[in-house]
Write an enzyme that holds these catalytic residues in place. Structure first.
Site, PDB file in Angstrom:
ATOM      1  N   HIS A  68     -21.886  11.531   4.649  1.00  0.00           N
ATOM      2  CA  HIS A  68     -20.717  12.145   5.275  1.00  0.00           C
ATOM      3  C   HIS A  68     -19.589  12.286   4.267  1.00  0.00           C
ATOM      4  O   HIS A  68     -19.539  11.558   3.284  1.00  0.00           O
ATOM      5  CB  HIS A  68     -20.160  11.243   6.396  1.00  0.00           C
ATOM      6  CG  HIS A  68     -21.169  10.604   7.261  1.00  0.00           C
ATOM      7  ND1 HIS A  68     -21.729   9.369   6.974  1.00  0.00           N
ATOM      8  CD2 HIS A  68     -21.739  11.017   8.410  1.00  0.00           C
ATOM      9  CE1 HIS A  68     -22.595   9.065   7.926  1.00  0.00           C
ATOM     10  NE2 HIS A  68     -22.621  10.043   8.798  1.00  0.00           N
ATOM     11  N   HIS A  70     -15.877  11.283   3.627  1.00  0.00           N
ATOM     12  CA  HIS A  70     -14.977  10.211   4.060  1.00  0.00           C
ATOM     13  C   HIS A  70     -13.540  10.566   3.694  1.00  0.00           C
ATOM     14  O   HIS A  70     -13.289  11.427   2.849  1.00  0.00           O
ATOM     15  CB  HIS A  70     -15.400   8.875   3.439  1.00  0.00           C
ATOM     16  CG  HIS A  70     -16.571   8.265   4.150  1.00  0.00           C
ATOM     17  ND1 HIS A  70     -16.483   7.088   4.852  1.00  0.00           N
ATOM     18  CD2 HIS A  70     -17.852   8.680   4.282  1.00  0.00           C
ATOM     19  CE1 HIS A  70     -17.669   6.797   5.382  1.00  0.00           C
ATOM     20  NE2 HIS A  70     -18.515   7.752   5.049  1.00  0.00           N
ATOM     21  N   HIS A  90     -14.900   8.101   8.302  1.00  0.00           N
ATOM     22  CA  HIS A  90     -15.363   9.492   8.255  1.00  0.00           C
ATOM     23  C   HIS A  90     -14.177  10.435   8.366  1.00  0.00           C
ATOM     24  O   HIS A  90     -13.250  10.195   9.119  1.00  0.00           O
ATOM     25  CB  HIS A  90     -16.316   9.783   9.420  1.00  0.00           C
ATOM     26  CG  HIS A  90     -17.622   9.086   9.307  1.00  0.00           C
ATOM     27  ND1 HIS A  90     -18.674   9.397  10.125  1.00  0.00           N
ATOM     28  CD2 HIS A  90     -18.061   8.118   8.484  1.00  0.00           C
ATOM     29  CE1 HIS A  90     -19.710   8.634   9.817  1.00  0.00           C
ATOM     30  NE2 HIS A  90     -19.346   7.844   8.822  1.00  0.00           N
ATOM     31  N   HIS A  98     -18.040  11.340  17.120  1.00  0.00           N
ATOM     32  CA  HIS A  98     -19.021  11.309  16.040  1.00  0.00           C
ATOM     33  C   HIS A  98     -20.227  12.158  16.413  1.00  0.00           C
ATOM     34  O   HIS A  98     -20.654  12.182  17.550  1.00  0.00           O
ATOM     35  CB  HIS A  98     -19.478   9.894  15.710  1.00  0.00           C
ATOM     36  CG  HIS A  98     -20.419   9.878  14.561  1.00  0.00           C
ATOM     37  ND1 HIS A  98     -20.010  10.165  13.285  1.00  0.00           N
ATOM     38  CD2 HIS A  98     -21.744   9.700  14.498  1.00  0.00           C
ATOM     39  CE1 HIS A  98     -21.059  10.141  12.482  1.00  0.00           C
ATOM     40  NE2 HIS A  98     -22.120   9.852  13.205  1.00  0.00           N
ATOM     41  N   HIS A 101     -18.049  15.497  13.788  1.00  0.00           N
ATOM     42  CA  HIS A 101     -16.990  15.459  12.769  1.00  0.00           C
ATOM     43  C   HIS A 101     -17.218  16.610  11.800  1.00  0.00           C
ATOM     44  O   HIS A 101     -18.359  16.953  11.490  1.00  0.00           O
ATOM     45  CB  HIS A 101     -17.040  14.165  11.954  1.00  0.00           C
ATOM     46  CG  HIS A 101     -16.760  12.928  12.718  1.00  0.00           C
ATOM     47  ND1 HIS A 101     -17.069  11.691  12.222  1.00  0.00           N
ATOM     48  CD2 HIS A 101     -16.189  12.720  13.927  1.00  0.00           C
ATOM     49  CE1 HIS A 101     -16.710  10.774  13.070  1.00  0.00           C
ATOM     50  NE2 HIS A 101     -16.178  11.369  14.128  1.00  0.00           N
ATOM     51  N   ASP A 104     -19.585  15.452   9.060  1.00  0.00           N
ATOM     52  CA  ASP A 104     -20.934  14.950   9.365  1.00  0.00           C
ATOM     53  C   ASP A 104     -21.978  15.895   8.779  1.00  0.00           C
ATOM     54  O   ASP A 104     -21.927  17.099   9.011  1.00  0.00           O
ATOM     55  CB  ASP A 104     -21.157  14.855  10.886  1.00  0.00           C
ATOM     56  CG  ASP A 104     -20.426  13.701  11.530  1.00  0.00           C
ATOM     57  OD1 ASP A 104     -20.019  12.777  10.795  1.00  0.00           O
ATOM     58  OD2 ASP A 104     -20.259  13.721  12.758  1.00  0.00           O
ATOM     59  N   HIS A 137     -25.297   6.554   2.991  1.00  0.00           N
ATOM     60  CA  HIS A 137     -25.483   5.277   3.692  1.00  0.00           C
ATOM     61  C   HIS A 137     -26.927   4.786   3.577  1.00  0.00           C
ATOM     62  O   HIS A 137     -27.841   5.562   3.310  1.00  0.00           O
ATOM     63  CB  HIS A 137     -25.125   5.435   5.176  1.00  0.00           C
ATOM     64  CG  HIS A 137     -23.667   5.676   5.414  1.00  0.00           C
ATOM     65  ND1 HIS A 137     -22.776   4.663   5.661  1.00  0.00           N
ATOM     66  CD2 HIS A 137     -22.943   6.818   5.420  1.00  0.00           C
ATOM     67  CE1 HIS A 137     -21.571   5.157   5.822  1.00  0.00           C
ATOM     68  NE2 HIS A 137     -21.642   6.481   5.690  1.00  0.00           N
ATOM     69  N   ARG A 154     -22.942   1.279   2.770  1.00  0.00           N
ATOM     70  CA  ARG A 154     -22.703   2.415   1.881  1.00  0.00           C
ATOM     71  C   ARG A 154     -23.402   2.143   0.543  1.00  0.00           C
ATOM     72  O   ARG A 154     -23.117   1.144  -0.106  1.00  0.00           O
ATOM     73  CB  ARG A 154     -21.199   2.611   1.699  1.00  0.00           C
ATOM     74  CG  ARG A 154     -20.506   2.850   3.033  1.00  0.00           C
ATOM     75  CD  ARG A 154     -18.997   2.766   2.935  1.00  0.00           C
ATOM     76  NE  ARG A 154     -18.403   2.958   4.247  1.00  0.00           N
ATOM     77  CZ  ARG A 154     -17.142   3.270   4.458  1.00  0.00           C
ATOM     78  NH1 ARG A 154     -16.322   3.443   3.431  1.00  0.00           N
ATOM     79  NH2 ARG A 154     -16.693   3.420   5.683  1.00  0.00           N
TER      80      ARG A 154
END
Length: 163
Positions: A68, A70, A90, A98, A101, A104, A137, A154
């Site tokens: 994603h 951030h 995010h 979520h 987003h 995303d 992630h 992460r």
């Protein structure tokens, strides 16, 4: 109305790059991303290697890998147990749940530690994401759990910079 009219002519072809930095959780990970402004949105290209292999360990799934945009363009590893917390949450400029987003992305599927993907989005312009970070992630994004998708620790981070 022709969507091309939404972007000033000089925006076409603008591009940005991300160079990923690994965490202690995936020390061999390296890769790049490119964002290229097109008339109807942004073309996103990612190429990564050194991704951890798929496994389930103590109820935690590793792979496929959520990733994603951030909020912050900071990729400090920190203590190594919870890497890249400095990147913030995010990026969600329009306050969506979520899974919706603007930042995303689809999950990265690893093939012997390598992933390559190209996708297209109209959720942002290149100009809007400069200075933010991209996080990979440890686990998959479920696109439901609020606010982060339960995608785990992460494992890599890179700052989005003009090309």
């Amino acid at each position: 109305m022709d969507p091309v009219l939404y972007y000033p002519r000089n925006m076409y072809g603008q591009s940005a790059t991300v160079e990923f930095h690994a965490s202690p959780l995936a020390p061999k990970l390296k890769g790049m991303m490119n964002f290229v402004q097109q008339p109807y949105g942004v073309e996103v290209i990612v190429q990564v290697e050194g991704l951890p292999s798929f496994e389930k360990k103590n109820g935690t799934q590793i792979g496929p890998h959520g990733f994603h945009i951030h909020e912050k363009g900071v990729c400090d590893v920190g203590n190594g147990e919870m890497p890249f917390e400095s990147a913030g949450g995010h990026w969600n400029p329009d306050d969506q749940p979520h899974g919706n987003h603007a930042g995303d992305f689809p999950v990265l599927f690893s093939n012997s530690g390598r992933a390559r993907m190209l996708f297209f989005t109209d959720r942002f312009t290149v100009d809007e994401i400069i200075g933010k970070s991209v996080i990979i992630h440890q686990g998959p994004d479920d696109y439901q759990t609020q606010p982060t998708g339960n995608s785990g620790l992460r494992i890599a981070c890179g700052v989005i910079e003009w090309n």
